[in-house]
Enzyme design. Sequence first.
Site: not given
Length: 310
Positions: A135, A138-139
Site C-alpha cells: 500500500c 499508507c507507507d
Amino acid sequence: MQKADYDLIIAGGGPAGLTAGLYAARARLRTLLVEKMAPGGQAATTFYIENYPGFAQGISGPDLTQAMEEQAKRFGLEVTYGEVKGLSSRKPFWELEVEDRKVSAKAVIVATGVEPRKLGVPGEETLRGRGVSYCATCDGPFFKDQDIGVIGGGDSAVEEALYLTRFAKRVYLVHRRDALRAEKILQERALENPKIEILWDTVVTKVVGDSGVEGLELQNVKTQGTRSLKVGGVFFYVGLLSNAGFLRGTLNLDDQGYVLTDDTMATSAVGIFAAGDVRKKLLRQIATAVGDGAMAAFAAERYIESGKWP
Ligand code: NAP
C-alpha cells in the site's frame, strides 16, 4: 413466523457495497453493511482517482469513499465492523457469521472485493511492514529520499510507482515482460518521469535485509543474468486475489475464486447476490463496482418483495 434480523446484509464496504447500501437504504430495506476494517476497500488505499466520472480534477480515494459512506448513512444504512467468516442457509433466511455473532437476513449481497496477491519470494513475508508493503498510500511517506522498488506492470504498479516519486529519490519499476499492462496514459507518464527507471524482463527472486529491506535480488528472464539492487523499500503489485474464500461450497466460483453471477448480480444461491471486484468480470474499476452495487441492491429488493424466499 420467525423474523430475520435484517432484510438485507451487505458484506463488504468498498464502492460496490456502499452503493448497494445507498440504494437499499433508499428502498427502505432494513439493511446492515458489515465491513472488516474501515469502509472504502481498495479504493480507499488509492491516493488519487482520475477515472471516476464527475470529478474533473480527480479525487483522493479516501475522500471519495468517505463521501460514499456518508451518503449511504444519510439514508439510514447501518454499518458494523467485523470479519464475515461464514454464510449458511437457515431457511427461509441466510445467516452470516460475523466474528463470534450471527446475523440473519432475507437476502445477502457479497461485496468483499479483493486483496493484494503475494509474490511468494524469500524475504517478502519476513520483512512485511519493515520495508515490504502492498500500500503506497499508507507507507510511501516512510521512504522519503530513498530508492524504492515497485514490482508489477499493471495499473496498480504503474499508478503507485508514479505516486511514490513524490517521496522517493528513485523508483525502480520491476516488470517481468517487455511491455506494461497498465492504461496507456499511465504508461506515458511513467516513461516520461525522470525518477522512474523501468527494469524490463526482470523478476525478483529475493528481498534482502535483516531488520529492514536493504535490497532486491533480481533476474533477467531473457538473459538469466542476475543482479542486486539496493532499495530501502519494496511495494508489490502483482495482481489481486478474490476475498470469496468463505463462500467456497456455498456459491459457484470460477477457478480463480471469483463469484459467478448473472447480469442481475444473482449468484448460484437463491437470495445471494454479488457485486464489485469479488465477482468474475472483465473490468475491475470503481465505475463498474458502483454499477454492480446498484444492480445488486435493486435485484435484492425485487427478490425480497417477491416473498419467494425459500
Ligand atoms: P493486474 O492487472 O493483474 O497486474 C498484475 C501485474 O503483476 C502484471 O503486470 C503482471 O505481469 C504482474 N505479475 C503477476 N504475477 C507476477 C509474478 N509472479 N511475477 C512478476 N510479475 C507478476 O493487477 P493490478 O495492477 O493490481 O490491477 C488489478 C485490477 O484493478 C485491474 O483490473 C486494473 O485495471 C484495476 N485497477 C485499476 C486502476 C485504475 O483504473 N487506475 C488502478 C489500480 C487497479 P504481466 O503483465 O506479465 O501479466
